[in-house]
Design a protein around this motif. Structure first.
Motif, PDB file in Angstrom:
ATOM      1  N   LEU A 111       0.853  -1.190   0.000  1.00  0.00           N
ATOM      2  CA  LEU A 111       0.000   0.000   0.000  1.00  0.00           C
ATOM      3  C   LEU A 111       0.884   1.234   0.000  1.00  0.00           C
ATOM      4  CD1 LEU A 111      -2.680  -0.957   2.673  1.00  0.00           C
ATOM      5  CD2 LEU A 111      -3.036  -0.707   0.228  1.00  0.00           C
ATOM      6  N   THR A 112       0.443   2.270  -0.705  1.00  0.00           N
ATOM      7  CA  THR A 112       1.179   3.529  -0.740  1.00  0.00           C
ATOM      8  C   THR A 112       0.227   4.654  -0.387  1.00  0.00           C
ATOM      9  OG1 THR A 112       2.633   2.690  -2.484  1.00  0.00           O
ATOM     10  CG2 THR A 112       2.588   5.077  -2.146  1.00  0.00           C
ATOM     11  N   LEU A 113       0.603   5.438   0.620  1.00  0.00           N
ATOM     12  CA  LEU A 113      -0.183   6.597   1.034  1.00  0.00           C
ATOM     13  C   LEU A 113       0.396   7.836   0.366  1.00  0.00           C
ATOM     14  CD1 LEU A 113      -2.266   8.066   2.862  1.00  0.00           C
ATOM     15  CD2 LEU A 113      -0.454   8.185   4.587  1.00  0.00           C
ATOM     16  N   PHE A 114      -0.473   8.567  -0.339  1.00  0.00           N
ATOM     17  CA  PHE A 114      -0.083   9.825  -0.963  1.00  0.00           C
ATOM     18  C   PHE A 114      -0.679  10.961  -0.146  1.00  0.00           C
ATOM     19  CE2 PHE A 114       0.317   6.751  -4.323  1.00  0.00           C
ATOM     20  CZ  PHE A 114       1.458   7.155  -4.990  1.00  0.00           C
ATOM     21  N   PHE A 115       0.184  11.819   0.399  1.00  0.00           N
ATOM     22  CA  PHE A 115      -0.236  12.978   1.187  1.00  0.00           C
ATOM     23  C   PHE A 115      -0.323  14.150   0.219  1.00  0.00           C
ATOM     24  CE2 PHE A 115       0.589  16.666   3.947  1.00  0.00           C
ATOM     25  CZ  PHE A 115      -0.362  16.445   4.924  1.00  0.00           C
ATOM     26  N   MET A 116      -1.566  14.496  -0.190  1.00  0.00           N
ATOM     27  CA  MET A 116      -1.751  15.461  -1.271  1.00  0.00           C
ATOM     28  C   MET A 116      -2.831  16.501  -0.977  1.00  0.00           C
ATOM     29  SD  MET A 116      -1.617  12.678  -4.396  1.00  0.00           S
ATOM     30  CE  MET A 116      -1.761  13.902  -5.683  1.00  0.00           C
ATOM     31  N   CYS A 161      -3.341  -0.942 -10.424  1.00  0.00           N
ATOM     32  CA  CYS A 161      -3.038  -1.292  -9.034  1.00  0.00           C
ATOM     33  C   CYS A 161      -3.622  -0.257  -8.065  1.00  0.00           C
ATOM     34  CB  CYS A 161      -1.537  -1.468  -8.824  1.00  0.00           C
ATOM     35  SG  CYS A 161      -0.520  -0.094  -9.357  1.00  0.00           S
ATOM     36  N   LEU A 162      -4.792   0.271  -8.401  1.00  0.00           N
ATOM     37  CA  LEU A 162      -5.417   1.293  -7.551  1.00  0.00           C
ATOM     38  C   LEU A 162      -5.773   0.765  -6.162  1.00  0.00           C
ATOM     39  CD1 LEU A 162      -7.661   3.303 -10.028  1.00  0.00           C
ATOM     40  CD2 LEU A 162      -5.754   4.174  -8.662  1.00  0.00           C
ATOM     41  N   ASP A 163      -5.907  -0.542  -6.023  1.00  0.00           N
ATOM     42  CA  ASP A 163      -6.201  -1.083  -4.695  1.00  0.00           C
ATOM     43  C   ASP A 163      -4.986  -1.017  -3.771  1.00  0.00           C
ATOM     44  OD1 ASP A 163      -4.848  -3.033  -6.127  1.00  0.00           O
ATOM     45  OD2 ASP A 163      -6.184  -4.660  -5.550  1.00  0.00           O
ATOM     46  N   LYS A 164      -3.879  -0.491  -4.270  1.00  0.00           N
ATOM     47  CA  LYS A 164      -2.676  -0.275  -3.456  1.00  0.00           C
ATOM     48  C   LYS A 164      -2.442   1.211  -3.191  1.00  0.00           C
ATOM     49  CE  LYS A 164      -1.677  -4.617  -3.453  1.00  0.00           C
ATOM     50  NZ  LYS A 164      -1.928  -5.405  -2.265  1.00  0.00           N
ATOM     51  N   VAL A 165      -3.410   2.052  -3.584  1.00  0.00           N
ATOM     52  CA  VAL A 165      -3.282   3.504  -3.473  1.00  0.00           C
ATOM     53  C   VAL A 165      -4.242   4.040  -2.412  1.00  0.00           C
ATOM     54  CG1 VAL A 165      -3.665   5.681  -4.710  1.00  0.00           C
ATOM     55  CG2 VAL A 165      -2.544   3.764  -5.870  1.00  0.00           C
ATOM     56  N   ILE A 166      -3.723   4.844  -1.516  1.00  0.00           N
ATOM     57  CA  ILE A 166      -4.523   5.590  -0.540  1.00  0.00           C
ATOM     58  C   ILE A 166      -4.141   7.056  -0.722  1.00  0.00           C
ATOM     59  CG2 ILE A 166      -5.074   5.964   1.892  1.00  0.00           C
ATOM     60  CD1 ILE A 166      -3.953   3.100   2.400  1.00  0.00           C
ATOM     61  N   ILE A 167      -5.152   7.905  -0.836  1.00  0.00           N
ATOM     62  CA  ILE A 167      -4.877   9.333  -1.068  1.00  0.00           C
ATOM     63  C   ILE A 167      -5.492  10.162   0.057  1.00  0.00           C
ATOM     64  CG2 ILE A 167      -5.187  11.295  -2.629  1.00  0.00           C
ATOM     65  CD1 ILE A 167      -5.501   9.180  -4.896  1.00  0.00           C
TER      66      ILE A 167
END
Length: 131
Positions: free
Chosen positions: A9-14, A32-38
């Protein structure tokens, strides 16, 4: 463009980023959007606020197309920033942290996604923020 590691999982602080930056991230990571947290602006709010867009606003139209395609597949939790927590900050601080959401795509959602729009480009219009 940032491609995530499909194993983690990758957290993007945006917070308070331009719409095109969010949709560029999602288009790049479509498989691979199920590995993305925004952690950023509410995508639901973007859709509500931009119901009418001029036909010559190509970048905005493409970004909203991405959001509309993905909206049924994401989960969004609103993040409320208490005014008392930021009352001692400058006025711009509140504007930067309004309409926040934590958006993620549940496990397994990638197999349910429509195809990524082929015409998605990095086209910039005069007055757009360059990303």
């Amino acid at each position: 463009r940032r491609k995530v590691d499909s194993d983690n999982l990758t957290l993007f602080f945006m917070p308070h980023c331009p719409l095109a930056l969010y949709t560029n991230l999602m288009a790049t990571n479509w498989d691979c959007l199920d590995k993305v947290i925004i952690f950023g602006n509410s995508f639901d709010f973007y859709i509500e606020q931009n119901a009418t867009v001029k036909q010559d606003q190509i970048q905005k139209l493409q970004s909203l197309e991405i959001l509309n395609l993905l909206q049924p597949h994401w989960k969004e939790e609103q993040v409320d920033v208490s005014k008392k927590d930021i009352s001692s900050r400058a006025a711009w601080f509140e504007q930067a942290f309004n309409d926040l959401g934590l958006t993620f795509f549940p496990p397994g959602v990638v197999s349910q996604l429509p195809e990524r729009p082929l015409h998605f480009t990095d086209h910039h219009e005069e007055g757009d923020e360059v990303i």
